[in-house]
Design an enzyme around this catalytic site. Structure first.
Site, PDB file in Angstrom:
ATOM      1  N   HIS A 202       1.009  11.420  32.847  1.00 25.97           N
ATOM      2  CA  HIS A 202       0.261  12.395  31.893  1.00 25.97           C
ATOM      3  C   HIS A 202      -0.086  13.547  32.344  1.00 25.97           C
ATOM      4  O   HIS A 202      -0.539  14.485  31.932  1.00 25.97           O
ATOM      5  CB  HIS A 202      -0.750  11.395  31.098  1.00 25.97           C
ATOM      6  CG  HIS A 202      -0.199  10.506  30.047  1.00 25.97           C
ATOM      7  ND1 HIS A 202      -0.869   9.476  29.622  1.00 25.97           N
ATOM      8  CD2 HIS A 202       1.010  10.186  29.523  1.00 25.97           C
ATOM      9  CE1 HIS A 202      -0.066   8.558  28.883  1.00 25.97           C
ATOM     10  NE2 HIS A 202       1.066   9.289  28.775  1.00 25.97           N
ATOM     11  N   SER A 206       5.917  14.405  29.500  1.00 24.25           N
ATOM     12  CA  SER A 206       7.154  13.833  29.421  1.00 24.25           C
ATOM     13  C   SER A 206       8.285  14.893  29.781  1.00 24.25           C
ATOM     14  O   SER A 206       8.049  16.216  29.429  1.00 24.25           O
ATOM     15  CB  SER A 206       7.545  13.068  28.219  1.00 24.25           C
ATOM     16  OG  SER A 206       6.743  11.906  28.231  1.00 24.25           O
ATOM     17  N   LYS A 228       8.160   5.741  16.106  1.00 25.74           N
ATOM     18  CA  LYS A 228       9.353   5.609  16.752  1.00 25.74           C
ATOM     19  C   LYS A 228       9.606   4.447  17.654  1.00 25.74           C
ATOM     20  O   LYS A 228      10.465   3.690  17.737  1.00 25.74           O
ATOM     21  CB  LYS A 228       9.825   6.799  17.509  1.00 25.74           C
ATOM     22  CG  LYS A 228      11.229   6.929  18.120  1.00 25.74           C
ATOM     23  CD  LYS A 228      11.791   8.308  18.511  1.00 25.74           C
ATOM     24  CE  LYS A 228      13.255   8.266  18.957  1.00 25.74           C
ATOM     25  NZ  LYS A 228      13.485   9.892  19.389  1.00 25.74           N
ATOM     26  N   ASP A 229       8.666   4.266  18.356  1.00 27.19           N
ATOM     27  CA  ASP A 229       8.412   3.082  19.238  1.00 27.19           C
ATOM     28  C   ASP A 229       8.491   1.571  18.584  1.00 27.19           C
ATOM     29  O   ASP A 229       8.759   0.581  19.086  1.00 27.19           O
ATOM     30  CB  ASP A 229       6.860   3.144  20.041  1.00 27.19           C
ATOM     31  CG  ASP A 229       6.987   4.170  21.243  1.00 27.19           C
ATOM     32  OD1 ASP A 229       8.388   4.506  21.679  1.00 27.19           O
ATOM     33  OD2 ASP A 229       6.001   4.304  21.861  1.00 27.19           O
ATOM     34  N   GLU A 272      19.556 -15.421  39.041  1.00 28.13           N
ATOM     35  CA  GLU A 272      19.705 -15.097  37.804  1.00 28.13           C
ATOM     36  C   GLU A 272      20.623 -13.645  37.591  1.00 28.13           C
ATOM     37  O   GLU A 272      20.683 -13.062  38.685  1.00 28.13           O
ATOM     38  CB  GLU A 272      18.245 -14.927  37.261  1.00 28.13           C
ATOM     39  CG  GLU A 272      17.511 -15.866  37.115  1.00 28.13           C
ATOM     40  CD  GLU A 272      17.954 -16.635  35.544  1.00 28.13           C
ATOM     41  OE1 GLU A 272      17.036 -16.586  34.701  1.00 28.13           O
ATOM     42  OE2 GLU A 272      18.727 -17.332  35.573  1.00 28.13           O
TER      43      GLU A 272
END
Length: 380
Positions: A202, A206, A228-229, A272
């Site tokens: 921040h 972005s 959107k998230d 894994e």
């Protein structure tokens, strides 16, 4: 006019500036969804993990049966365990895609954000490793033995370090107890580092797919990106729940349904799926110390990425040569993942060595070279 509590309250204004009125670029694509998905993964893992810890016993004689008891007798225990185990897989899917996005779009040029992100990846890998040991099945035990043993390759202090980590002369009860303590603690460390990660993000704002300043065209995070998230979350939740409910053991190892036995070694010891690429690099070098160094380098190389950026353009959006190289790297990582799951025999050995060599070559040599070449091509 009365002051808006959302903007004046000391705590609420922090949330407001991070999630509501945050100015965001107007053109960020779905590749920017994975940050919020990772936050959801972390919250899910902490919640399901907390519920599992309430029924778990960190003792070698009881661990395996306590997990079985959780699945059989605890209300929805089977669901909690399946969500936790497969949640880890989705956590790694999201973080790999998130890192891939960062590489492709040059997000690593925000150095502090990138470095805290790499630290988050390392912490997540440590958390997943110690967590895999807790059910105390065969692969849990032998995975812990093999990976902790790698520290013995460190000259002079290696053996002391391994015995100190084990709390004895082999992987035993003290090892399980401390691994449970670490597995409980580390996710909260991840949550803390995540806040630092966001604080750095921040500071700069972005990045975007064009790699240019978006100051002239910013939109508020809410409602645009909050919705959107949520869409991204529903799209992730579908395959996640499908996996956890229809084939929860698809990504696990059948060997882990057998309680740990120090006297019987499984035919193929492998981690894994999300560690297989690094495991393949480790095995591709015949020397123990060399393998350990290559293993460490395979992840730590991410710290070098900002210094290997030679292009005048930030993103790969308008750089077809770098794009080709990027997808070559993705294919290479998929090959390494496949090789890591195969036995150590011909032709897998040589394929693994070639893939390991090309992994480091692409990142350390080809990316900077192609970046410089593209700069020269811009002049013609």
């Amino acid at each position: 006019m009365a002051p808006n509590i959302r903007k004046s309250h000391p705590l609420l204004k922090m949330i407001n500036n991070s999630l509501i009125d945050l100015p965001a670029p107007s053109n960020i694509s779905a590749w920017w969804n994975f940050g919020s998905l990772l936050a959801v993964c972390l919250m899910t893992q902490i919640l399901t993990g907390l519920l599992l810890a309430m029924h778990y016993t960190a003792d070698t004689s009881l661990a395996f049966s306590s997990v079985a008891h959780t699945c059989r007798n605890v209300q929805y225990g089977w669901l909690i365990r399946n969500l936790h185990a497969n949640g880890a897989s989705f956590f790694f899917i999201c973080i790999f895609l998130h890192i891939g996005r960062g590489l492709y779009y040059g997000s690593y040029l925000y150095k502090e954000t990138w470095n805290t992100g790499v630290i988050l990846l390392l912490t997540l890998m440590a958390t997943a490793f110690v967590g895999y040991v807790l059910p105390w099945g065969q692969m849990s035990f032998w995975g812990a033995t093999v990976i902790t043993n790698l520290f013995s390759a460190i000259p002079y202090i290696g053996h002391t370090l391994v015995e100190w980590a084990w709390g004895g002369f082999s992987v035993d009860n003290p090892t399980l107890t401390r691994f449970f303590a670490l597995h409980f603690l580390l996710p909260f460390a991840i949550a803390g580092i995540t806040i630092i990660h966001l604080t750095f993000l921040h500071e700069s704002g972005s990045n975007n797919p064009l790699g240019i300043s978006s100051d002239s065209d910013k939109i508020p995070f809410h409602p645009y990106y909050s919705f959107k998230d949520i869409l991204g979350l529903t799209l992730m939740l579908t395959p996640f729940l499908t996996l956890a409910l229809f084939s929860p053991n698809l990504l696990g190892d059948p060997e882990n349904f057998t309680p740990a036995n120090p006297l019987v070694t499984p035919p193929h010891i492998k981690p894994e799926w999300y560690f297989l690429f690094a495991y393949a690099i480790l095995r591709s070098i015949p020397n123990k110390l060399g393998g350990v160094l290559a293993l460490a380098a395979s992840v730590l190389i991410l710290f070098l990425i900002p210094f290997l950026h030679k292009s005048k353009q930030r993103t790969m959006t308008f750089r077809p040569l770098s794009q080709t190289l990027f997808w070559l790297l993705v294919a290479n990582l998929l090959i390494l993942t496949w090789i890591g799951s195969q036995p150590v025999e011909h032709p897998f050995i040589i394929i693994g060595q070639m893939a390991s060599l090309s992994y480091f070559t692409i990142l350390l040599i080809l990316f900077p070279t192609i970046g410089t070449l593209e700069n020269k091509m811009l002049n013609y």
